[in-house]
Design a protein around this motif. Sequence first.
Motif, PDB file in Angstrom:
ATOM      1  N   ALA A 292      22.327  77.040  49.662  1.00 53.37           N
ATOM      2  CA  ALA A 292      22.255  78.219  49.135  1.00 53.37           C
ATOM      3  C   ALA A 292      21.571  78.141  47.618  1.00 53.37           C
ATOM      4  CB  ALA A 292      23.564  78.803  48.898  1.00 53.37           C
ATOM      5  N   ALA A 293      21.880  76.900  46.900  1.00 48.67           N
ATOM      6  CA  ALA A 293      21.516  76.735  45.709  1.00 48.67           C
ATOM      7  C   ALA A 293      20.057  76.493  45.732  1.00 48.67           C
ATOM      8  CB  ALA A 293      22.210  75.620  44.863  1.00 48.67           C
ATOM      9  N   VAL A 294      19.514  75.778  46.848  1.00 46.86           N
ATOM     10  CA  VAL A 294      18.026  75.430  47.017  1.00 46.86           C
ATOM     11  C   VAL A 294      17.302  76.779  47.244  1.00 46.86           C
ATOM     12  CG1 VAL A 294      16.507  74.212  48.686  1.00 46.86           C
ATOM     13  CG2 VAL A 294      18.345  72.983  47.692  1.00 46.86           C
ATOM     14  N   GLY A 295      17.993  77.520  48.106  1.00 49.82           N
ATOM     15  CA  GLY A 295      17.156  78.894  48.382  1.00 49.82           C
ATOM     16  C   GLY A 295      17.150  79.725  47.199  1.00 49.82           C
ATOM     17  N   HIS A 296      17.972  79.786  46.413  1.00 52.80           N
ATOM     18  CA  HIS A 296      17.897  80.406  45.235  1.00 52.80           C
ATOM     19  C   HIS A 296      16.993  79.927  44.244  1.00 52.80           C
ATOM     20  CE1 HIS A 296      19.783  83.105  42.226  1.00 52.80           C
ATOM     21  NE2 HIS A 296      19.769  82.071  41.153  1.00 52.80           N
ATOM     22  N   ALA A 297      16.925  78.623  44.063  1.00 53.99           N
ATOM     23  CA  ALA A 297      15.697  77.903  43.151  1.00 53.99           C
ATOM     24  C   ALA A 297      14.430  78.259  43.956  1.00 53.99           C
ATOM     25  CB  ALA A 297      16.329  76.772  43.025  1.00 53.99           C
ATOM     26  N   ARG A 298      14.250  78.024  45.174  1.00 57.18           N
ATOM     27  CA  ARG A 298      13.125  78.501  45.793  1.00 57.18           C
ATOM     28  C   ARG A 298      12.429  79.987  45.513  1.00 57.18           C
ATOM     29  NH1 ARG A 298      11.440  74.948  49.660  1.00 57.18           N
ATOM     30  NH2 ARG A 298      13.646  74.700  50.741  1.00 57.18           N
TER      31      ARG A 298
ATOM     32  N   GLY B  79      13.219  62.750  58.506  1.00 57.38           N
ATOM     33  CA  GLY B  79      13.992  63.871  59.095  1.00 57.38           C
ATOM     34  C   GLY B  79      13.344  65.296  59.388  1.00 57.38           C
ATOM     35  N   GLY B  80      12.209  65.490  58.625  1.00 53.78           N
ATOM     36  CA  GLY B  80      11.652  66.986  58.779  1.00 53.78           C
ATOM     37  C   GLY B  80      11.956  67.875  57.938  1.00 53.78           C
ATOM     38  N   HIS B  81      12.653  67.524  56.796  1.00 55.24           N
ATOM     39  CA  HIS B  81      12.959  68.440  55.701  1.00 55.24           C
ATOM     40  C   HIS B  81      11.683  69.179  55.194  1.00 55.24           C
ATOM     41  CE1 HIS B  81      15.569  65.044  55.700  1.00 55.24           C
ATOM     42  NE2 HIS B  81      16.640  65.897  55.139  1.00 55.24           N
ATOM     43  N   GLU B  82      11.942  70.154  54.505  1.00 50.52           N
ATOM     44  CA  GLU B  82      10.753  71.128  54.068  1.00 50.52           C
ATOM     45  C   GLU B  82       9.888  71.590  55.036  1.00 50.52           C
ATOM     46  OE1 GLU B  82      12.601  72.079  51.702  1.00 50.52           O
ATOM     47  OE2 GLU B  82      10.750  72.223  50.212  1.00 50.52           O
ATOM     48  N   ARG B  83      10.506  71.918  56.123  1.00 50.66           N
ATOM     49  CA  ARG B  83       9.559  72.468  57.346  1.00 50.66           C
ATOM     50  C   ARG B  83       8.660  71.422  57.632  1.00 50.66           C
ATOM     51  NH1 ARG B  83       8.444  76.679  53.676  1.00 50.66           N
ATOM     52  NH2 ARG B  83       9.579  75.367  52.274  1.00 50.66           N
ATOM     53  N   GLY B  84       9.157  70.257  57.757  1.00 51.47           N
ATOM     54  CA  GLY B  84       8.303  68.983  58.241  1.00 51.47           C
ATOM     55  C   GLY B  84       7.207  68.589  57.480  1.00 51.47           C
ATOM     56  N   LEU B  85       7.174  69.344  56.213  1.00 54.30           N
ATOM     57  CA  LEU B  85       5.926  68.623  55.282  1.00 54.30           C
ATOM     58  C   LEU B  85       6.436  67.718  54.426  1.00 54.30           C
ATOM     59  CD1 LEU B  85       2.864  69.263  54.721  1.00 54.30           C
ATOM     60  CD2 LEU B  85       3.825  71.012  52.919  1.00 54.30           C
ATOM     61  N   ARG B  86       7.636  67.561  54.180  1.00 52.94           N
ATOM     62  CA  ARG B  86       8.129  66.358  53.078  1.00 52.94           C
ATOM     63  C   ARG B  86       9.446  65.918  53.413  1.00 52.94           C
ATOM     64  NH1 ARG B  86      11.566  64.533  48.922  1.00 52.94           N
ATOM     65  NH2 ARG B  86      10.331  63.441  47.363  1.00 52.94           N
ATOM     66  N   SER B  87       9.558  65.100  54.349  1.00 55.38           N
ATOM     67  CA  SER B  87      10.925  64.527  54.698  1.00 55.38           C
ATOM     68  C   SER B  87      11.618  63.833  53.651  1.00 55.38           C
ATOM     69  CB  SER B  87      10.792  63.456  55.630  1.00 55.38           C
ATOM     70  OG  SER B  87      10.631  64.312  56.995  1.00 55.38           O
ATOM     71  N   GLY B  88      12.841  63.794  53.573  1.00 56.34           N
ATOM     72  CA  GLY B  88      13.906  63.214  52.479  1.00 56.34           C
ATOM     73  C   GLY B  88      14.685  64.160  52.136  1.00 56.34           C
TER      74      GLY B  88
ATOM     75  N   GLY C  12       4.180  84.143  41.598  1.00 55.05           N
ATOM     76  CA  GLY C  12       3.886  85.219  42.596  1.00 55.05           C
ATOM     77  C   GLY C  12       3.648  84.829  44.207  1.00 55.05           C
ATOM     78  N   ALA C  13       4.418  84.063  44.483  1.00 56.59           N
ATOM     79  CA  ALA C  13       4.397  83.514  45.683  1.00 56.59           C
ATOM     80  C   ALA C  13       5.559  83.854  46.515  1.00 56.59           C
ATOM     81  CB  ALA C  13       4.156  81.882  45.851  1.00 56.59           C
ATOM     82  N   ASP C  14       5.614  83.686  47.983  1.00 57.73           N
ATOM     83  CA  ASP C  14       6.970  83.978  48.614  1.00 57.73           C
ATOM     84  C   ASP C  14       7.733  82.650  48.796  1.00 57.73           C
ATOM     85  OD1 ASP C  14       6.269  86.619  49.267  1.00 57.73           O
ATOM     86  OD2 ASP C  14       5.181  86.039  51.161  1.00 57.73           O
ATOM     87  N   SER C  15       8.786  82.900  48.958  1.00 53.48           N
ATOM     88  CA  SER C  15       9.699  81.335  48.934  1.00 53.48           C
ATOM     89  C   SER C  15       9.142  80.668  50.173  1.00 53.48           C
ATOM     90  CB  SER C  15      11.118  81.905  49.440  1.00 53.48           C
ATOM     91  OG  SER C  15      11.838  82.563  48.438  1.00 53.48           O
ATOM     92  N   GLY C  16       8.758  81.036  51.296  1.00 60.10           N
ATOM     93  CA  GLY C  16       8.401  80.276  52.349  1.00 60.10           C
ATOM     94  C   GLY C  16       7.098  79.405  51.989  1.00 60.10           C
TER      95      GLY C  16
ATOM     96  N   LEU D 242      17.092  66.553  50.165  1.00 60.59           N
ATOM     97  CA  LEU D 242      16.486  67.130  48.931  1.00 60.59           C
ATOM     98  C   LEU D 242      17.375  66.896  47.685  1.00 60.59           C
ATOM     99  CD1 LEU D 242      15.955  70.897  50.112  1.00 60.59           C
ATOM    100  CD2 LEU D 242      14.212  69.096  49.633  1.00 60.59           C
ATOM    101  N   ASN D 243      16.760  67.000  46.590  1.00 66.40           N
ATOM    102  CA  ASN D 243      17.174  66.761  45.259  1.00 66.40           C
ATOM    103  C   ASN D 243      17.870  67.829  44.734  1.00 66.40           C
ATOM    104  OD1 ASN D 243      17.762  66.208  42.474  1.00 66.40           O
ATOM    105  ND2 ASN D 243      15.646  65.707  41.907  1.00 66.40           N
ATOM    106  N   VAL D 244      19.114  68.244  45.276  1.00 69.82           N
ATOM    107  CA  VAL D 244      19.763  69.569  44.922  1.00 69.82           C
ATOM    108  C   VAL D 244      19.870  69.895  43.599  1.00 69.82           C
ATOM    109  CG1 VAL D 244      21.609  71.040  45.616  1.00 69.82           C
ATOM    110  CG2 VAL D 244      20.724  69.540  47.229  1.00 69.82           C
ATOM    111  N   PRO D 245      20.623  68.673  42.885  1.00 72.41           N
ATOM    112  CA  PRO D 245      20.737  69.236  41.215  1.00 72.41           C
ATOM    113  C   PRO D 245      19.478  69.594  40.723  1.00 72.41           C
ATOM    114  CG  PRO D 245      22.057  67.048  41.817  1.00 72.41           C
ATOM    115  CD  PRO D 245      21.387  67.544  43.176  1.00 72.41           C
ATOM    116  N   GLY D 246      18.442  68.862  40.917  1.00 75.40           N
ATOM    117  CA  GLY D 246      17.156  68.700  40.380  1.00 75.40           C
ATOM    118  C   GLY D 246      16.625  70.091  40.648  1.00 75.40           C
ATOM    119  N   ILE D 247      16.567  70.484  42.061  1.00 74.46           N
ATOM    120  CA  ILE D 247      15.938  71.660  42.414  1.00 74.46           C
ATOM    121  C   ILE D 247      16.621  72.924  41.705  1.00 74.46           C
ATOM    122  CG2 ILE D 247      15.779  73.193  44.492  1.00 74.46           C
ATOM    123  CD1 ILE D 247      15.011  70.546  46.083  1.00 74.46           C
ATOM    124  N   ALA D 248      18.144  72.854  41.737  1.00 71.39           N
ATOM    125  CA  ALA D 248      18.661  74.168  40.983  1.00 71.39           C
ATOM    126  C   ALA D 248      18.263  74.195  39.741  1.00 71.39           C
ATOM    127  CB  ALA D 248      20.324  73.693  41.214  1.00 71.39           C
TER     128      ALA D 248
END
Length: 394
Positions: free
Chosen positions: A49-55, A234-243, A63-67, A245-251
């Motif tokens: 949820a924190a990653v989604g909020h940050a995204r 592992g196919g994180h970030e919709r397969g574009l960047r595995s690894g 001016g982009a979309d989250s996706g 996620l740095n959750v505290p950093g992204i938040a």
Amino acid sequence: MALSLPVYLDNHSTTRVDPRVVETMLPYFNENFGNAASKHHEFGWRADAAVGHARAAVARLIGADSGEIFFTSGATESINLALKGVAEGLGSSGDQIITAATEHEAVLDSCRTLERAGFTITVLPVDAAGRVDPDDVKRSMTPRTILVTIMMANNEIGTITSMAEIGAHCREAGVLFHSDATQAVGKVPVSVADANLDLMSFSAHKMYGPKGVGALFVRSTHPKIRITSQMDGGGHERGLRSGTLNVPGIAGFGMAAELARQEMAGESIRLASLRDVLEEGIVSQLGDVTVNGDRKSRLPHNANMTFPGVKADRLIIGMKDIAVSTGSACSSAAQEPSHVLRAIGRTGEEVLSSVRFGLGRFTTAEEIQFTINRVVQTVQTVRARTLQPAHLST
Ligand SMILES: *Cc1c(COP(=O)(O)O)cnc(C)c1O
């Protein structure tokens, strides 16, 4: 209020993390330490949820979309992914990439690697302000061009290049357009739609967020972009960047983006006026100082000045209570004279006499006054020593 020394004026290298950003990050080291990819429990859900909020916050700032936002470890990684990923994805349909002489090493070195792999790299010159001519971009395109990459704001001289016209040429020719916007995002308004951008790289630690987290914007429609991941796993970030996620950093990045969006307008006015005081204070007392970069379209917190007859490294050593730099931190490590100042026509000697000042959110008027006095004093001292015959010097 007592001045705390040294005064930090190297905000193009990195910025202090805003205390409100630190506050936002802390729970994700402590009670909410979960892996955002863990789908089966509360710890994972909270992190996700924190990653989604940050995204969403990061997307809103540009001016982009989250996706369209893909988190990485920073702008260097985003740039490598954009350039090498597009080259690999589109390598069968073309082999030419167009860029500019004043780009950051992350772009120039990625291009050198692609050149060794058989791609043709066209490096465009810039004008005296550091700007690429959009017509030059258009003229350099061939049917083999797959990508144009031009930075939005320069990290040494602060010149802002308008993206829209270059982007329009790219779109017309069916060529992808990427920008290294690391110095622009969070400092000046950025809209990926207005700029006609397909890909854009930027970083949290240049906008009062933490180090080690950045983003790549990838347009999701019109055109559909073929980009090959550079990190398998592992196919994180919709397969574009595995690894994981740095959750505290992204938040923290998300909070930094939200603060920038709310405070940018006022902050840029304050910083531009402090910067003008700095430049005018130094120029009026020393006279023969040149301000580098574009006087009108420039980052509000950037001042890059040439002090004729004074070696910048002696100046910097002479004012240890001011943290400034001769150019980008990256090229200082390599001890190379600035390729940016060379590209705008400064002589070798002028390049070695130039200092970059980078103001920031935490810079005060007292610090700027202190800096003016210290710079003027130090330049006068260094000049007096240089003018003395050798046998008289102590
Ligand atoms: C700092 C910077 C980078 C590199 O960003 P990191 O997040 O440190 O990898 C790239 N381009 C520009 C213009 C920069 O200022």
